[in-house]
Design a protein around this motif. Structure first.
Motif, PDB file in Angstrom:
ATOM      1  N   THR A  98     -50.137 -30.932 168.834  1.00  0.00           N
ATOM      2  CA  THR A  98     -50.425 -29.495 168.199  1.00  0.00           C
ATOM      3  C   THR A  98     -49.115 -28.987 167.318  1.00  0.00           C
ATOM      4  N   SER A  99     -48.217 -28.750 167.676  1.00  0.00           N
ATOM      5  CA  SER A  99     -47.351 -28.568 166.266  1.00  0.00           C
ATOM      6  C   SER A  99     -47.042 -29.371 165.361  1.00  0.00           C
ATOM      7  N   SER A 100     -47.521 -30.671 165.370  1.00  0.00           N
ATOM      8  CA  SER A 100     -47.379 -31.609 163.609  1.00  0.00           C
ATOM      9  C   SER A 100     -48.945 -30.762 162.969  1.00  0.00           C
ATOM     10  N   GLU A 101     -49.646 -30.595 164.285  1.00  0.00           N
ATOM     11  CA  GLU A 101     -51.313 -29.917 163.487  1.00  0.00           C
ATOM     12  C   GLU A 101     -50.435 -28.428 162.615  1.00  0.00           C
ATOM     13  N   TYR A 102     -49.816 -27.886 162.908  1.00  0.00           N
ATOM     14  CA  TYR A 102     -49.572 -26.923 162.399  1.00  0.00           C
ATOM     15  C   TYR A 102     -48.324 -26.962 160.770  1.00  0.00           C
ATOM     16  N   TRP A 103     -47.555 -27.450 161.051  1.00  0.00           N
ATOM     17  CA  TRP A 103     -46.651 -28.170 160.615  1.00  0.00           C
ATOM     18  C   TRP A 103     -45.708 -29.605 160.643  1.00  0.00           C
ATOM     19  N   LYS A 104     -46.318 -30.134 159.351  1.00  0.00           N
ATOM     20  CA  LYS A 104     -45.438 -31.638 159.715  1.00  0.00           C
ATOM     21  C   LYS A 104     -43.718 -31.544 159.273  1.00  0.00           C
ATOM     22  N   ASN A 105     -43.549 -31.986 160.791  1.00  0.00           N
ATOM     23  CA  ASN A 105     -42.440 -31.719 160.734  1.00  0.00           C
ATOM     24  C   ASN A 105     -41.475 -33.436 161.333  1.00  0.00           C
ATOM     25  N   PRO A 106     -40.702 -34.375 160.439  1.00  0.00           N
ATOM     26  CA  PRO A 106     -40.650 -35.525 160.908  1.00  0.00           C
ATOM     27  C   PRO A 106     -39.843 -35.236 162.160  1.00  0.00           C
TER      28      PRO A 106
END
Length: 260
Positions: A98-106
């Motif tokens: 869910t976090s990656s859906e909001y912001w692609k962070n490595p």
């Protein structure tokens, strides 16, 4: 003792969030003032004021949109990390996704990869971990070094685990855990003297963890102190051994050696 690493991380998070929303408020106030000026100004200035008001409004909207997405991503990542450390891997994976859906962070991609790795999907996990490193132009975090080293340790691939754990141990957050793993690996090879050297800075510390108890008891047994070794093990219920970095099999072998 205060958790300095956690304190620093929290401070950086608060300052970052404060900075984003301060900028949002600043541009929102500027946009409102420009719109007010546009309605009251002279005809010759209205076009210029309209352009500036639209620009400030657009910037405020963009800051608000991206700030909210980034904040939500950080929130889900935070709770995902809590779930990961509590070994709730499926919940942790869902939160990281869910976090990656909001912001692609490595970092979040790497953390998602480790959930898959520990859930028995090494190909998918390694793919995400590699993608995370690629986004950072090849660099890895201490978290990634430690938990991949730990994974290789649990799989019996100690030659792969050692360089990763050595890299992780440069970060004080993982130094103690990496030290315990090095000591366990040395004890597996019957190198009690080398394990004692690794543990030397910590031998006077109170034994508060089951894997620490395993190491200290093993070193006492190597010195011929069976009663002292048994006393250390008696401080911890056997139910904790399954969750220990040492693992239940090592404890059973150690107890058998003490009783011989």
């Amino acid at each position: 003792m205060p958790d300095i690493a956690n304190y620093t991380e929290t401070t950086e998070l608060v300052l970052g969030e404060t900075g984003k929303y301060f900028a949002l408020v600043l541009f929102a106030v500027l946009a409102i003032r420009l719109w007010c000026r546009q309605t009251k100004g002279f005809a010759a200035d209205k076009l210029k004021n309209l352009f500036l008001a639209c620009l400030a409004t657009g910037i405020a909207c963009a800051i608000g949109y991206f700030s909210m997405r980034q904040s939500l991503a950080s929130l889900y990542s935070h709770y995902g990390m809590e779930a990961f450390h509590e070994n709730r891997l499926l919940q942790s994976l869902s939160l990281f996704e869910t976090s990656s859906e909001y912001w692609k962070n490595p970092d979040t991609l790497g953390e998602e990869g480790f959930c898959l790795l520990y859930l028995g999907k090494p190909d998918d996990g390694e793919s995400l971990i590699a993608k995370a490193a690629s986004m950072r132009k090849g660099s890895r975090t201490s978290f990634e070094n430690f938990y991949e080293g730990l994974y290789f340790f649990t799989q019996g691939q100690k030659s792969n685990a050692v360089p990763l754990l050595q890299a992780a141990s440069a970060d004080g957050t993982y130094l103690w855990s990496a030290t315990k793993l090095f000591a366990i690996m040395l004890l597996d090879e019957n190198r009690a003297a080398d394990a004692a050297d690794w543990m030397k800075p910590y031998m006077q510390a109170e034994v508060t963890e089951s894997e620490q108890a395993y190491i200290v008891a093993s070193l006492k047994l190597a010195d011929g102190k069976k009663a002292a070794a048994q006393a250390v093990l008696n401080k911890f219920p056997s139910a904790e051994e399954d969750q220990s970095l040492a693992g239940k099999a090592r404890f059973e072998k150690l107890r058998a050696q003490i009783h011989n």
